[in-house]
Design a protein around this motif. Sequence first.
Motif, PDB file in Angstrom:
ATOM      1  N   SER A 232      10.929  28.964  -9.271  1.00 30.69           N
ATOM      2  CA  SER A 232      11.170  28.990  -7.821  1.00 30.69           C
ATOM      3  C   SER A 232      12.179  30.054  -7.436  1.00 30.69           C
ATOM      4  N   LEU A 233      13.139  30.326  -8.314  1.00 27.89           N
ATOM      5  CA  LEU A 233      14.202  31.280  -8.017  1.00 27.89           C
ATOM      6  C   LEU A 233      13.962  32.652  -8.643  1.00 27.89           C
ATOM      7  N   HIS A 234      12.789  32.826  -9.242  1.00 30.92           N
ATOM      8  CA  HIS A 234      12.379  34.131  -9.791  1.00 30.92           C
ATOM      9  C   HIS A 234      13.366  34.653 -10.834  1.00 30.92           C
ATOM     10  N   VAL A 235      13.761  33.735 -11.717  1.00 30.35           N
ATOM     11  CA  VAL A 235      14.686  34.122 -12.789  1.00 30.35           C
ATOM     12  C   VAL A 235      13.951  33.938 -14.104  1.00 30.35           C
ATOM     13  N   PRO A 236      13.264  35.002 -14.620  1.00 32.49           N
ATOM     14  CA  PRO A 236      12.524  34.856 -15.877  1.00 32.49           C
ATOM     15  C   PRO A 236      13.460  34.474 -17.026  1.00 32.49           C
ATOM     16  N   GLN A 253      24.541  18.083   0.652  1.00 31.49           N
ATOM     17  CA  GLN A 253      23.589  18.981   0.012  1.00 31.49           C
ATOM     18  C   GLN A 253      23.765  18.994  -1.496  1.00 31.49           C
ATOM     19  N   VAL A 254      22.649  19.335  -2.145  1.00 35.99           N
ATOM     20  CA  VAL A 254      22.608  19.485  -3.605  1.00 35.99           C
ATOM     21  C   VAL A 254      22.250  20.933  -3.877  1.00 35.99           C
ATOM     22  N   THR A 255      23.101  21.635  -4.623  1.00 36.04           N
ATOM     23  CA  THR A 255      22.846  23.038  -4.937  1.00 36.04           C
ATOM     24  C   THR A 255      22.526  23.178  -6.414  1.00 36.04           C
ATOM     25  N   VAL A 256      21.397  23.845  -6.697  1.00 37.40           N
ATOM     26  CA  VAL A 256      20.959  24.060  -8.074  1.00 37.40           C
ATOM     27  C   VAL A 256      21.115  25.545  -8.381  1.00 37.40           C
ATOM     28  N   PHE A 257      21.904  25.858  -9.426  1.00 32.91           N
ATOM     29  CA  PHE A 257      22.161  27.238  -9.831  1.00 32.91           C
ATOM     30  C   PHE A 257      21.409  27.542 -11.117  1.00 32.91           C
ATOM     31  N   VAL A 258      20.709  28.685 -11.114  1.00 30.31           N
ATOM     32  CA  VAL A 258      19.929  29.098 -12.281  1.00 30.31           C
ATOM     33  C   VAL A 258      20.360  30.507 -12.669  1.00 30.31           C
ATOM     34  N   GLY A 259      20.473  30.768 -13.983  1.00 27.65           N
ATOM     35  CA  GLY A 259      20.856  32.090 -14.433  1.00 27.65           C
ATOM     36  C   GLY A 259      20.269  32.423 -15.784  1.00 27.65           C
ATOM     37  N   ASN A 260      20.277  33.722 -16.089  1.00 23.43           N
ATOM     38  CA  ASN A 260      19.874  34.227 -17.404  1.00 23.43           C
ATOM     39  C   ASN A 260      21.002  35.117 -17.891  1.00 23.43           C
ATOM     40  N   ASP A 261      21.757  34.636 -18.868  1.00 20.76           N
ATOM     41  CA  ASP A 261      22.933  35.369 -19.327  1.00 20.76           C
ATOM     42  C   ASP A 261      22.557  36.705 -19.942  1.00 20.76           C
ATOM     43  N   ALA A 262      21.382  36.806 -20.535  1.00 18.53           N
ATOM     44  CA  ALA A 262      20.985  38.050 -21.207  1.00 18.53           C
ATOM     45  C   ALA A 262      20.698  39.162 -20.209  1.00 18.53           C
ATOM     46  N   THR A 263      20.084  38.817 -19.084  1.00 11.75           N
ATOM     47  CA  THR A 263      19.712  39.843 -18.109  1.00 11.75           C
ATOM     48  C   THR A 263      20.648  39.880 -16.901  1.00 11.75           C
ATOM     49  N   GLY A 264      21.442  38.844 -16.724  1.00  9.39           N
ATOM     50  CA  GLY A 264      22.322  38.776 -15.571  1.00  9.39           C
ATOM     51  C   GLY A 264      21.642  38.298 -14.317  1.00  9.39           C
ATOM     52  N   ALA A 265      20.377  37.939 -14.399  1.00 12.39           N
ATOM     53  CA  ALA A 265      19.645  37.470 -13.217  1.00 12.39           C
ATOM     54  C   ALA A 265      20.104  36.064 -12.858  1.00 12.39           C
ATOM     55  N   GLY A 267      20.038  32.891  -9.350  1.00 10.88           N
ATOM     56  CA  GLY A 267      19.614  32.480  -8.025  1.00 10.88           C
ATOM     57  C   GLY A 267      20.023  31.030  -7.810  1.00 10.88           C
ATOM     58  N   HIS A 268      19.904  30.550  -6.594  1.00  8.91           N
ATOM     59  CA  HIS A 268      20.255  29.157  -6.323  1.00  8.91           C
ATOM     60  C   HIS A 268      19.456  28.647  -5.129  1.00  8.91           C
ATOM     61  N   MET A 269      19.377  27.345  -5.022  1.00 12.73           N
ATOM     62  CA  MET A 269      18.667  26.700  -3.918  1.00 12.73           C
ATOM     63  C   MET A 269      19.475  25.531  -3.404  1.00 12.73           C
ATOM     64  N   TYR A 270      19.327  25.265  -2.070  1.00 12.50           N
ATOM     65  CA  TYR A 270      19.975  24.120  -1.461  1.00 12.50           C
ATOM     66  C   TYR A 270      18.917  23.046  -1.195  1.00 12.50           C
ATOM     67  N   VAL A 280      16.524  28.671  -0.032  1.00 13.31           N
ATOM     68  CA  VAL A 280      16.299  29.205  -1.371  1.00 13.31           C
ATOM     69  C   VAL A 280      16.835  30.634  -1.398  1.00 13.31           C
ATOM     70  N   TYR A 281      17.604  30.944  -2.440  1.00 13.13           N
ATOM     71  CA  TYR A 281      18.146  32.288  -2.632  1.00 13.13           C
ATOM     72  C   TYR A 281      17.719  32.774  -4.009  1.00 13.13           C
ATOM     73  N   PRO A 282      16.482  33.342  -4.108  1.00 13.86           N
ATOM     74  CA  PRO A 282      15.953  33.742  -5.399  1.00 13.86           C
ATOM     75  C   PRO A 282      16.621  35.039  -5.892  1.00 13.86           C
ATOM     76  N   TYR A 283      16.382  35.309  -7.167  1.00 15.48           N
ATOM     77  CA  TYR A 283      16.895  36.547  -7.751  1.00 15.48           C
ATOM     78  C   TYR A 283      16.025  37.700  -7.280  1.00 15.48           C
TER      79      TYR A 283
END
Length: 287
Positions: A232-236, A253-265, A267-270, A280-283
């Motif tokens: 959903s956040l376009h973080v491969p 609100q519930v905020t979900v944070f997603v990341g990829n440490d290898a690429t630095g990508a 995003g997060h969603m409320y 939604v705040y995608p990468y």
Amino acid sequence: MTSRRTTRARDIDRSNTCTLLDAGYGEGQLDFEEHKSRTAAAMSARTLGELESLVTDLQLPAALTDTLPEPEPASPRRLPLKAGIAAAAVAVAAVALVQLNRDGPDPAPAAAAPLVPAPAAPAPAPPDAYSDVAPVVITPIDTLTAGGIEQFRDKFRKKFGDTLVYDVNFFDDYVSITRMMPGQPDREQDYSFRGGFQADTATSHSGDEPPFDLASVDLNALAGHLLGAAESLHVPGGTISHIRMEVEDGDPQVTVFVGNDATGASGHMYLRPNGEIAAVYPYSPTG
């Protein structure tokens, strides 16, 4: 058979004579009445001569009756006869246990030797107070899943008696919490959770936002969003880094944070507590 016939008999001599009579009875040389009468006579005899007259007609090995011994110190059921005669009498007495005269009742069996109990096995040594004690293992709760959040919520309710927080952040190995201090509305208390709750700093409460109610979160709806959060956040190859719950501008609100440490990508969603997507705040590779 000869003996010092006028020598006074001892109790042990009378007893030994009864042993020979038992042997004769056991071999069938004496019938029941003869054995009974001779035994009575032996027990009342006054001299060795009287005792010898009660057994001289019994068959004993001739080689064991050549001489008479000097009287010996008392020993159970031995006559002051030759030692060989006493030994033969004991052997014959043993035969009496199996070869019984058919003319009368069986003589009383010999008393069995008392059993000696085996020594008790030594008690095992007590375990070492430290090295042999199994460690207490607390299974960690994965609070980046809906199931883990539910377990945390149950423990929180049991600990504090409610499900109210000012804010809470769920990480993969711990949870940080800020909640009101009971009876002090102008104060707030921080806690950390790693299987159990540990109180941290207490500070003054700033802001007018009401507490967030953990019980208001639809965990089934949240579970679906968590499973597809990276897409959903376009973080491969992304994973959930943390989840935050609070009241912001009057809206829980519930905020979900997603990341990829290898690429630095990242995003997060409320989400609203019922599972609706608020924003939604995608990468975006272009920023």
